[in-house]
Write an enzyme that holds these catalytic residues in place. Structure first.
Site, PDB file in Angstrom:
ATOM      1  N   CYS A 195       0.952  -1.154   0.011  1.00  0.00           N
ATOM      2  CA  CYS A 195      -0.173   0.021   0.133  1.00  0.00           C
ATOM      3  C   CYS A 195       0.996   1.321   0.140  1.00  0.00           C
ATOM      4  O   CYS A 195       2.132   1.292   0.510  1.00  0.00           O
ATOM      5  CB  CYS A 195      -0.915   0.043   1.308  1.00  0.00           C
ATOM      6  SG  CYS A 195      -1.854  -1.466   1.321  1.00  0.00           S
TER       7      CYS A 195
ATOM      8  N   ARG B 265       4.966   0.301  -5.743  1.00  0.00           N
ATOM      9  CA  ARG B 265       4.985  -0.461  -4.530  1.00  0.00           C
ATOM     10  C   ARG B 265       4.016  -1.785  -4.696  1.00  0.00           C
ATOM     11  O   ARG B 265       3.961  -2.578  -3.928  1.00  0.00           O
ATOM     12  CB  ARG B 265       4.628   0.337  -3.542  1.00  0.00           C
ATOM     13  CG  ARG B 265       5.505   1.319  -2.974  1.00  0.00           C
ATOM     14  CD  ARG B 265       4.768   2.342  -1.915  1.00  0.00           C
ATOM     15  NE  ARG B 265       4.680   1.499  -0.876  1.00  0.00           N
ATOM     16  CZ  ARG B 265       5.576   1.548   0.253  1.00  0.00           C
ATOM     17  NH1 ARG B 265       6.720   2.119   0.389  1.00  0.00           N
ATOM     18  NH2 ARG B 265       4.967   1.033   1.458  1.00  0.00           N
TER      19      ARG B 265
ATOM     20  N   TRP C 291      -3.118  -2.706  -1.472  1.00  0.00           N
ATOM     21  CA  TRP C 291      -2.825  -3.998  -1.966  1.00  0.00           C
ATOM     22  C   TRP C 291      -3.476  -4.842  -0.894  1.00  0.00           C
ATOM     23  O   TRP C 291      -3.124  -4.940   0.406  1.00  0.00           O
ATOM     24  CB  TRP C 291      -1.309  -4.128  -1.774  1.00  0.00           C
ATOM     25  CG  TRP C 291      -0.855  -5.293  -2.392  1.00  0.00           C
ATOM     26  CD1 TRP C 291      -0.550  -5.611  -3.647  1.00  0.00           C
ATOM     27  CD2 TRP C 291      -0.209  -6.722  -1.734  1.00  0.00           C
ATOM     28  NE1 TRP C 291      -0.050  -6.730  -3.924  1.00  0.00           N
ATOM     29  CE2 TRP C 291       0.155  -7.495  -2.833  1.00  0.00           C
ATOM     30  CE3 TRP C 291      -0.007  -7.049  -0.480  1.00  0.00           C
ATOM     31  CZ2 TRP C 291       0.817  -8.684  -2.555  1.00  0.00           C
ATOM     32  CZ3 TRP C 291       0.627  -8.283  -0.236  1.00  0.00           C
ATOM     33  CH2 TRP C 291       1.138  -9.019  -1.108  1.00  0.00           C
TER      34      TRP C 291
ATOM     35  N   ASN D 123      -1.616   1.927   6.162  1.00  0.00           N
ATOM     36  CA  ASN D 123      -0.673   0.855   5.445  1.00  0.00           C
ATOM     37  C   ASN D 123      -0.228  -0.065   6.800  1.00  0.00           C
ATOM     38  O   ASN D 123      -0.237   0.680   8.082  1.00  0.00           O
ATOM     39  CB  ASN D 123       0.556   1.486   5.038  1.00  0.00           C
ATOM     40  CG  ASN D 123       0.478   1.950   3.802  1.00  0.00           C
ATOM     41  OD1 ASN D 123      -0.560   1.996   3.130  1.00  0.00           O
ATOM     42  ND2 ASN D 123       1.471   2.688   3.231  1.00  0.00           N
ATOM     43  N   GLY D 124      -0.212  -1.344   6.623  1.00  0.00           N
ATOM     44  CA  GLY D 124       0.167  -2.209   7.641  1.00  0.00           C
ATOM     45  C   GLY D 124      -1.243  -3.140   7.919  1.00  0.00           C
ATOM     46  O   GLY D 124      -2.131  -3.161   7.089  1.00  0.00           O
TER      47      GLY D 124
ATOM     48  N   GLU E  95      19.198 -17.331  -8.010  1.00  0.00           N
ATOM     49  CA  GLU E  95      18.672 -16.194  -8.141  1.00  0.00           C
ATOM     50  C   GLU E  95      18.210 -15.839  -9.536  1.00  0.00           C
ATOM     51  O   GLU E  95      17.075 -15.138 -10.026  1.00  0.00           O
ATOM     52  CB  GLU E  95      19.832 -15.126  -7.927  1.00  0.00           C
ATOM     53  CG  GLU E  95      19.660 -13.605  -7.894  1.00  0.00           C
ATOM     54  CD  GLU E  95      18.208 -13.086  -7.512  1.00  0.00           C
ATOM     55  OE1 GLU E  95      17.665 -13.609  -6.682  1.00  0.00           O
ATOM     56  OE2 GLU E  95      17.653 -11.890  -8.034  1.00  0.00           O
TER      57      GLU E  95
ATOM     58  N   LYS F  40      14.472 -14.669 -10.630  1.00  0.00           N
ATOM     59  CA  LYS F  40      14.196 -13.506 -11.484  1.00  0.00           C
ATOM     60  C   LYS F  40      13.289 -13.979 -12.828  1.00  0.00           C
ATOM     61  O   LYS F  40      12.193 -13.332 -12.964  1.00  0.00           O
ATOM     62  CB  LYS F  40      15.623 -13.141 -11.938  1.00  0.00           C
ATOM     63  CG  LYS F  40      15.817 -11.748 -12.160  1.00  0.00           C
ATOM     64  CD  LYS F  40      16.118 -10.794 -11.071  1.00  0.00           C
ATOM     65  CE  LYS F  40      14.945 -10.964  -9.828  1.00  0.00           C
ATOM     66  NZ  LYS F  40      15.459 -10.548  -8.738  1.00  0.00           N
TER      67      LYS F  40
ATOM     68  N   GLU G 108       9.497 -14.604 -11.553  1.00  0.00           N
ATOM     69  CA  GLU G 108       8.951 -13.361 -10.902  1.00  0.00           C
ATOM     70  C   GLU G 108       8.363 -12.599 -12.338  1.00  0.00           C
ATOM     71  O   GLU G 108       7.232 -12.069 -12.160  1.00  0.00           O
ATOM     72  CB  GLU G 108       9.906 -12.335 -10.551  1.00  0.00           C
ATOM     73  CG  GLU G 108      10.226 -12.788  -9.063  1.00  0.00           C
ATOM     74  CD  GLU G 108      11.018 -11.584  -8.274  1.00  0.00           C
ATOM     75  OE1 GLU G 108      12.118 -11.532  -8.642  1.00  0.00           O
ATOM     76  OE2 GLU G 108      10.418 -10.868  -7.374  1.00  0.00           O
TER      77      GLU G 108
ATOM     78  N   HIS H  60      19.503 -37.687  -8.284  1.00  0.00           N
ATOM     79  CA  HIS H  60      18.710 -38.210  -7.043  1.00  0.00           C
ATOM     80  C   HIS H  60      17.258 -37.839  -7.137  1.00  0.00           C
ATOM     81  O   HIS H  60      16.653 -37.714  -6.087  1.00  0.00           O
ATOM     82  CB  HIS H  60      19.312 -37.493  -5.800  1.00  0.00           C
ATOM     83  CG  HIS H  60      20.646 -37.817  -5.589  1.00  0.00           C
ATOM     84  ND1 HIS H  60      21.211 -39.058  -4.905  1.00  0.00           N
ATOM     85  CD2 HIS H  60      22.132 -37.066  -5.838  1.00  0.00           C
ATOM     86  CE1 HIS H  60      22.301 -39.205  -5.062  1.00  0.00           C
ATOM     87  NE2 HIS H  60      23.127 -37.942  -5.290  1.00  0.00           N
TER      88      HIS H  60
ATOM     89  N   LYS I 153       6.611  -4.503  -4.200  1.00  0.00           N
ATOM     90  CA  LYS I 153       8.190  -4.054  -4.035  1.00  0.00           C
ATOM     91  C   LYS I 153       8.566  -4.385  -2.465  1.00  0.00           C
ATOM     92  O   LYS I 153       9.611  -4.685  -2.365  1.00  0.00           O
ATOM     93  CB  LYS I 153       8.230  -2.588  -4.280  1.00  0.00           C
ATOM     94  CG  LYS I 153       9.795  -2.273  -4.235  1.00  0.00           C
ATOM     95  CD  LYS I 153      10.572  -3.068  -5.330  1.00  0.00           C
ATOM     96  CE  LYS I 153      11.862  -2.568  -5.414  1.00  0.00           C
ATOM     97  NZ  LYS I 153      12.784  -3.681  -6.118  1.00  0.00           N
TER      98      LYS I 153
HETATM   99  O1  M6R Z   1      13.071  -5.465   0.570  1.00  0.00           O
HETATM  100  P1  M6R Z   1      13.672  -6.928   0.747  1.00  0.00           P
HETATM  101  O2  M6R Z   1      15.168  -7.057  -0.010  1.00  0.00           O
HETATM  102  O3  M6R Z   1      13.783  -7.367   2.287  1.00  0.00           O
HETATM  103  O4  M6R Z   1      12.899  -7.697   0.028  1.00  0.00           O
HETATM  104  C1  M6R Z   1      12.881  -9.237  -0.036  1.00  0.00           C
HETATM  105  C2  M6R Z   1      12.161  -9.616  -0.995  1.00  0.00           C
HETATM  106  O5  M6R Z   1      10.818  -9.679  -0.880  1.00  0.00           O
HETATM  107  C3  M6R Z   1      12.580  -9.474  -2.321  1.00  0.00           C
HETATM  108  O6  M6R Z   1      13.772  -9.611  -2.650  1.00  0.00           O
HETATM  109  C4  M6R Z   1      11.893 -10.160  -3.521  1.00  0.00           C
HETATM  110  O7  M6R Z   1      12.247 -11.603  -3.685  1.00  0.00           O
HETATM  111  C5  M6R Z   1      12.244  -9.318  -4.823  1.00  0.00           C
HETATM  112  N1  M6R Z   1      10.924  -9.125  -5.717  1.00  0.00           N
HETATM  113  C6  M6R Z   1      13.214 -10.202  -5.870  1.00  0.00           C
HETATM  114  O8  M6R Z   1      13.097  -9.541  -7.071  1.00  0.00           O
END
Ligand code: M6R
Length: 606
Positions: free
Chosen positions: A2, A27, A74, A100-101, A479, A483, A486, A502, A601
């Site tokens: 949010c 966000r 959100w 927010n929260g 990683e 990516k 995502e 395995h 985000k």
């Molecule tokens: O803000 P942060 O680094 O704590 O966020 C952690 C994850 O939510 C963040 O890395 C998420 O996996 C990203 N979307 C990766 O691209």
């Protein structure tokens, strides 16, 4: 997640709120709304979906005034809908709130408020707040908000307006970020700095429990007991253009290309002229005293932690664990005051990582935060902070924040090794000098973009892909896989090369795409055996190698050769082409790269 904005001044509040909400779009949100004083009344307009829906509604009804609050939601409690969108209001519409929260005790508060005759329109946790304020309102909205929040358990950043007290904003912060932008004859509130940058660089950072009363000419901040808090605004040095796309089609591509600079800035913050790495705040005794390290993080930041563990153990010889923050906090970790806990978080607001920080501190561990956001909750609660200098990262998929987290891990490992004298200075210098060259190395890595574009056209129609690696390449592969999934929504999994037989090899069939990272000369022959195992079963194999390992992999379907670097540093050089691969695969598929579905985000809920 949010976003909150608020304005009071002499300008058109609706326009400023909409512009602010636009700048917070990154966000992630599913509905939006504003509440503005129009004449002597508060008018609230809210709409499910993107901001353009809200904009269309605002064209139909005149909402003009000089003070108001806005929100992008959100969904957490209750589906995305017009009714569940913020602002939420008291029954008579005279008190409007954006939040927010999460209010953890909202169910019991609902029961209590219902017993007093209040009715609820939405399914949200937030709606208890305007009713509580209304219950306490006795002509002073500040007092009513103060009393109302004393009932709330959970996290909340709030913006509140009240019809009986026009042109006044109330802002509250508790475990969810909120700042006040201080202008000339106008003031702002926002959950994130970019929303106020077009107007001011002077910012008050609220602390947990603080309540601010804001008019166009004044900002008064109070603690939860109502005592005045003396605070001066801080000047933030973010440029507005840094938050824009700078000619690239997507923020993600811009941010991938910003990595040489981001890495250089982060290196410069801790090391100059090849001298020792500097870390203020750690005295020699503390540094040599740690018996164990535990790294806590989520998502991409967790992957940086996995690399960090290997590097710290190799260079500084300190036993190191890495834990997903969401697991760490519930696993009764064994912590004491001989331990260092490193919390890695780009945003500095991730709820699970923040909870990990609090737990570690409670148990007496020393907490070092590695974060990209100054003034973030994690940075403020940790004992020491290493700020990465990635600059604002707008795209949801983390790129430059990740590579600067890796740099932070290397620098910290070098610092520990130098302080604890675990390796000869000449041995450490080899790694340090190559690390200092990394910005130039990354410029050459970026020259692979054309090849990656070509490769992405070959594979973007796939539905599944597998990533393989060994040692640090395995972490880099994790990683790369995250990516890809995502932003392209292609199912992908990562395996350590040795694990294939395995079980996972059962998944390989004619045409299955397997992406292998192989940058280590010492183990590239082993990796090649794994590549041959899948090739023999019909896989389309793509190898990301470097100059010294490429010759080993003769039977793959495609190969990308990256510049040679010290084997310890390859996760940085592998990250960039894997990010580009994810980007171009998603691009070819026509996906919403900067705002992937279902993702936010900054994950400020558990
Ligand atoms: O803000 P942060 O680094 O704590 O966020 C952690 C994850 O939510 C963040 O890395 C998420 O996996 C990203 N979307 C990766 O691209």
């Amino acid at each position: 997640m949010c976003g909150i904005v608020g304005y009071t001044g002499n300008k058109n509040a609706t326009e400023i709120l909409m512009k602010g909400l636009k700048s917070l779009e990154y966000r992630g949100y599913d509905s939006a709304g504003v509440a503005v004083f129009t004449g002597s009344k508060i008018k609230t307009v809210k709409e499910k979906g993107r901001l353009k829906n809200l904009k269309a509604m605002l064209l139909e009804t005149s909402v003009e005034g000089n003070t108001g609050i806005g929100h992008t939601r959100w969904a957490t409690h209750g589906v995305p809908s017009d009714i569940n969108s913020h602002p939420h209001t008291s029954e008579d519409g005279k008190i409007a709130v954006v939040h927010n929260g999460i209010i953890e005790n909202y169910e019991e508060l609902r029961v209590m408020l219902k017993s007093k005759g209040y009715t609820f329109k939405s399914e949200t946790d937030t709606e208890v707040i305007p009713h509580l304020i209304d219950m306490y309102y006795d002509g002073d909205v500040f007092c009513a908000v103060k009393k109302a929040v004393s009932h709330l358990d959970g996290s909340y950043a709030l913006g509140v307006i009240c019809e009986n007290e026009p042109d006044k904003l109330i802002a509250v912060r508790n475990r969810s970020p909120l700042i006040i932008g201080a202008g000339e004859g106008e003031n702002f509130i926002a959950s994130d700095i970019p929303a106020v940058l077009p107007y001011t660089r002077n910012v008050f950072f609220l602390d947990d429990g603080e309540i601010a009363v804001i008019t166009k000419g004044s900002v008064n901040i109070y603690d939860s007991d109502g005592q005045a808090v003396e605070k001066l605004p801080e000047t933030v040095n973010l440029s507005e253009t840094a938050a824009q796309k700078g000619g690239y089609e997507h923020f993600m591509l811009k941010e991938i290309h910003e990595q040489p600079k981001a890495v250089a800035d982060t290196l410069r913050s801790r090391i100059s002229n090849g001298k020792n790495v500097k870390f203020d705040g750690f005295d020699a005794e503390t540094v040599t005293g740690f018996e164990k390290i535990c790294i806590v993080a989520c998502g991409t930041a967790y992957h940086a932690g996995l690399v960090g563990k290997m590097v710290i153990e190799k260079l500084a010889k300190v036993p190191t664990d890495v834990e997903l923050a969401s697991e760490f906090r519930y696993n009764e970790p064994l912590l004491d005051n001989n331990m260092l806990v490193i919390a890695i978080s780009q945003s500095g607001e991730t709820a699970d990582t923040l909870a990990g920080v609090r737990l570690a501190k409670e148990k007496g561990a020393y907490v070092l935060a590695i974060t990209n956001v100054a003034g973030s909750s994690i940075s403020r609660e940790a004992d020491n902070v290493f700020y990465t200098y990635a600059g604002p990262e707008i795209s949801v998929a983390s790129t430059k924040a990740y590579t600067t987290q890796l740099v932070a891990m290397y620098l910290f490992a070098l610092f520990l090794a130098e302080s604890r004298k675990t390796l000869k200075p000449t041995e450490l210098d080899i790694v340090k000098n190559e690390l200092l060259n990394m910005p130039e190395t990354l410029e050459s890595v970026l020259e692979l973009e054309g090849e990656i574009k070509r490769l992405s056209k070959e594979i973007y129609k796939e539905t599944d892909m597998y990533f393989l690696g060994r040692g640090l390449d395995y972490k880099a592969a994790m990683e790369g896989s995250l990516k890809l999934k995502e932003i392209s929504y292609i199912h992908s999994e990562t395996y350590a090369g040795g694990e294939l037989k395995h079980g996972p090899i059962a998944l390989i069939e004619e045409g299955t795409v397997v992406i292998a990272i192989s940058t280590n000369k010492e183990i590239c022959a082993k990796m090649d055996s794994n590549i041959k195992e899948v090739t023999a079963r019909g896989a389309y194999t793509v190898v990301f190698a470097n100059e010294s390992t490429a010759t080993q992999h003769k039977e793959c379907s495609d190969i990308i050769t990256m510049p040679e670097v010290n084997p310890l540093l390859t996760p940085i050089t592998s990250a960039v082409p894997l990010q580009l691969l994810a980007y171009y695969v998603a691009y070819n598929k026509g996906e919403a790269i900067d705002k992937p579905r279902n993702l936010a985000k900054s994950v400020t809920v558990e």
